[in-house]
Design a protein around this motif. Structure first.
Motif, PDB file in Angstrom:
ATOM      1  N   ARG A  14       4.751  -7.939   1.817  1.00  0.00           N
ATOM      2  CA  ARG A  14       5.113  -7.739   0.416  1.00  0.00           C
ATOM      3  C   ARG A  14       6.193  -6.695   0.222  1.00  0.00           C
ATOM      4  N   THR A  15       6.236  -5.696   1.091  1.00  0.00           N
ATOM      5  CA  THR A  15       7.130  -4.562   0.854  1.00  0.00           C
ATOM      6  C   THR A  15       8.212  -4.370   1.894  1.00  0.00           C
ATOM      7  N   GLY A  16       7.989  -4.884   3.117  1.00  0.00           N
ATOM      8  CA  GLY A  16       8.948  -4.645   4.194  1.00  0.00           C
ATOM      9  C   GLY A  16       8.823  -3.257   4.800  1.00  0.00           C
ATOM     10  N   ALA A  17       7.818  -2.484   4.391  1.00  0.00           N
ATOM     11  CA  ALA A  17       7.626  -1.136   4.928  1.00  0.00           C
ATOM     12  C   ALA A  17       7.034  -1.199   6.331  1.00  0.00           C
ATOM     13  N   GLY A  18       7.128  -0.077   7.066  1.00  0.00           N
ATOM     14  CA  GLY A  18       6.612  -0.012   8.419  1.00  0.00           C
ATOM     15  C   GLY A  18       5.093  -0.045   8.465  1.00  0.00           C
ATOM     16  N   MET A  20       2.835   1.904   9.991  1.00  0.00           N
ATOM     17  CA  MET A  20       2.126   3.159   9.759  1.00  0.00           C
ATOM     18  C   MET A  20       2.188   3.566   8.289  1.00  0.00           C
ATOM     19  N   ASP A  21       3.349   3.321   7.640  1.00  0.00           N
ATOM     20  CA  ASP A  21       3.465   3.622   6.215  1.00  0.00           C
ATOM     21  C   ASP A  21       2.517   2.756   5.399  1.00  0.00           C
ATOM     22  N   CYS A  22       2.406   1.484   5.783  1.00  0.00           N
ATOM     23  CA  CYS A  22       1.498   0.575   5.080  1.00  0.00           C
ATOM     24  C   CYS A  22       0.046   1.013   5.252  1.00  0.00           C
ATOM     25  N   LYS A  23      -0.295   1.409   6.477  1.00  0.00           N
ATOM     26  CA  LYS A  23      -1.672   1.842   6.739  1.00  0.00           C
ATOM     27  C   LYS A  23      -2.009   3.096   5.939  1.00  0.00           C
ATOM     28  N   LYS A  24      -1.065   4.027   5.870  1.00  0.00           N
ATOM     29  CA  LYS A  24      -1.287   5.255   5.114  1.00  0.00           C
ATOM     30  C   LYS A  24      -1.431   4.949   3.623  1.00  0.00           C
ATOM     31  N   ALA A  25      -0.582   4.053   3.124  1.00  0.00           N
ATOM     32  CA  ALA A  25      -0.635   3.697   1.705  1.00  0.00           C
ATOM     33  C   ALA A  25      -1.974   3.061   1.356  1.00  0.00           C
ATOM     34  N   LEU A  40       3.975   3.010  -2.196  1.00  0.00           N
ATOM     35  CA  LEU A  40       5.156   2.953  -1.329  1.00  0.00           C
ATOM     36  C   LEU A  40       6.448   3.034  -2.136  1.00  0.00           C
ATOM     37  N   ARG A  41       6.448   2.382  -3.315  1.00  0.00           N
ATOM     38  CA  ARG A  41       7.641   2.447  -4.162  1.00  0.00           C
ATOM     39  C   ARG A  41       7.862   3.870  -4.667  1.00  0.00           C
ATOM     40  N   GLU A  42       6.767   4.542  -5.073  1.00  0.00           N
ATOM     41  CA  GLU A  42       6.874   5.908  -5.580  1.00  0.00           C
ATOM     42  C   GLU A  42       7.413   6.854  -4.508  1.00  0.00           C
ATOM     43  N   LYS A  43       7.052   6.596  -3.274  1.00  0.00           N
ATOM     44  CA  LYS A  43       7.520   7.432  -2.172  1.00  0.00           C
ATOM     45  C   LYS A  43       8.927   7.057  -1.726  1.00  0.00           C
ATOM     46  N   GLY A  44       9.485   6.009  -2.337  1.00  0.00           N
ATOM     47  CA  GLY A  44      10.815   5.558  -1.960  1.00  0.00           C
ATOM     48  C   GLY A  44      10.848   4.798  -0.660  1.00  0.00           C
ATOM     49  N   LYS A 210       9.331   7.694 -12.697  1.00  0.00           N
ATOM     50  CA  LYS A 210       9.148   9.139 -12.875  1.00  0.00           C
ATOM     51  C   LYS A 210       8.619   9.769 -11.596  1.00  0.00           C
ATOM     52  N   GLN A 211       7.633   9.117 -10.978  1.00  0.00           N
ATOM     53  CA  GLN A 211       7.060   9.651  -9.749  1.00  0.00           C
ATOM     54  C   GLN A 211       8.093   9.635  -8.623  1.00  0.00           C
ATOM     55  N   GLN A 212       8.927   8.586  -8.588  1.00  0.00           N
ATOM     56  CA  GLN A 212      10.010   8.534  -7.599  1.00  0.00           C
ATOM     57  C   GLN A 212      10.909   9.750  -7.730  1.00  0.00           C
ATOM     58  N   ALA A 213      11.332  10.032  -8.974  1.00  0.00           N
ATOM     59  CA  ALA A 213      12.247  11.148  -9.217  1.00  0.00           C
ATOM     60  C   ALA A 213      11.608  12.484  -8.841  1.00  0.00           C
ATOM     61  N   LEU A 214      10.341  12.657  -9.185  1.00  0.00           N
ATOM     62  CA  LEU A 214       9.647  13.901  -8.840  1.00  0.00           C
ATOM     63  C   LEU A 214       9.510  14.046  -7.334  1.00  0.00           C
TER      64      LEU A 214
END
Length: 293
Positions: A14-18, A20-25, A40-44, A210-214
């Motif tokens: 769904r996201t194309g993320a790695g 380990m990142d997916c597991k953490k999310a 994952l989107r909020e973390k960029g 907003k969370q992305q920017a923060l």
């Protein structure tokens, strides 16, 4: 909740993320896959999941019209080989013609309707399955109506992998309507205009932005302005009339149609297999199994 390998795989698709990142999310969101996408989107780490439900199956879309009525449908098969078969393509056209002639209310009504003397669509599909030798599914269809002052935009891409049916009001320029349908096939907007975007979706997107920017370390006093700008860009990306027209990026779709005297009333875009979990076969394992090893 246990984070399984299958859940991680779904989030990666769904996201194309790695991995380990997916597991953490998933761990952070207690296995809630939708919340994990947002995380994952909020973390960029992941962009907006444009392919969230686009696990491919095979088959074809088809679009056709008669007078002021048009239909867009999707017929699925197990393999692309069958989808290119002349018999399959003839079946797709026959179903479109039947839908245009009978205008069924839904799939259940369509399957129960009589397509030949004493033969329902369901029977016809079962006969085709026996003849072709693959599972076939008449998955979905949509009917559209217009007036004599309007035009249908009908477009099939890649032999029916993507089908679009658009309705352009106050213009009978069929070529312009088809160009807009082609644009929709290429850029895949979610809405006609921002007026169709719900307040809930806007608020949800604002929270993520907003969370992305923060998370990027931006000062809170400029975060709101950043969110406003990014939200405008987001709306331009998902609303057809605000997108740069694919054949002339110097004007929006709305501006292109205005030059023809028309406006985009509605559209439907089907892509073959979107939202269908396609079986992943291991050919080597299958051969070994047949050999008894």
């Amino acid at each position: 909740m246990a984070i399984t390998a299958q859940l991680v795989k779904q989030l990666r698709e769904r996201t194309g993320a790695g991995m380990m990142d997916c597991k953490k999310a998933l761990t952070e969101t207690n296995g809630d896959i939708d919340a994990a996408v947002d995380y994952l989107r909020e973390k960029g780490i992941a962009k907006a999941a444009k392919k969230a439900d686009r696990i491919a199956a095979e088959g074809s879309t088809y679009v056709a019209s008669v007078g002021n009525t048009a239909v867009l449908l999707e017929l699925n098969s197990e393999t692309d080989f069958v989808a290119r078969n002349e018999g399959f393509q003839a079946l797709v056209k026959e179903m479109a013609d039947h839908i245009l002639a009978t205008k069924p209310a839904d799939l259940d009504a369509l399957m129960a309707s009589e397509i030949e003397a004493g033969k329902t669509v369901e029977t016809k599909m079962n006969e085709a399955i026996s003849t072709i030798g693959e599972k076939l599914t008449l998955r979905r269809f949509v009917l559209a109506e217009k007036t004599d002052a309007d035009a249908f935009g009908e477009y099939l891409h890649m032999g029916g992998r993507i089908g679009v049916l658009a309705v352009v009001e106050n213009s009978t320029d069929v070529d312009a309507a088809k160009d807009v349908a082609m644009h929709i096939a290429a850029l895949n907007p979610k809405f006609v205009s921002r007026e169709q975007v719900s307040a809930e979706e806007l608020e949800h997107e604002k929270d993520i932005l907003k969370q992305q920017a923060l998370n990027e370390g931006k000062p809170e006093n400029i975060v709101e302005k950043m969110v406003e700008g990014r939200l405008r860009k987001y709306l331009e990306e998902i609303c057809a009339v605000d997108q740069p027209f694919v054949k002339n990026p110097d004007q929006t779709v709305a501006e292109f149609l205005k030059s023809k005297g028309g406006t985009l009333k509605s559209f439907v875009r089907y892509e073959v297999g979107e939202g269908i979990e396609k079986r992943q076969d291991n050919f080597a394992d299958e051969v070994m199994g047949q050999m008894g090893k």
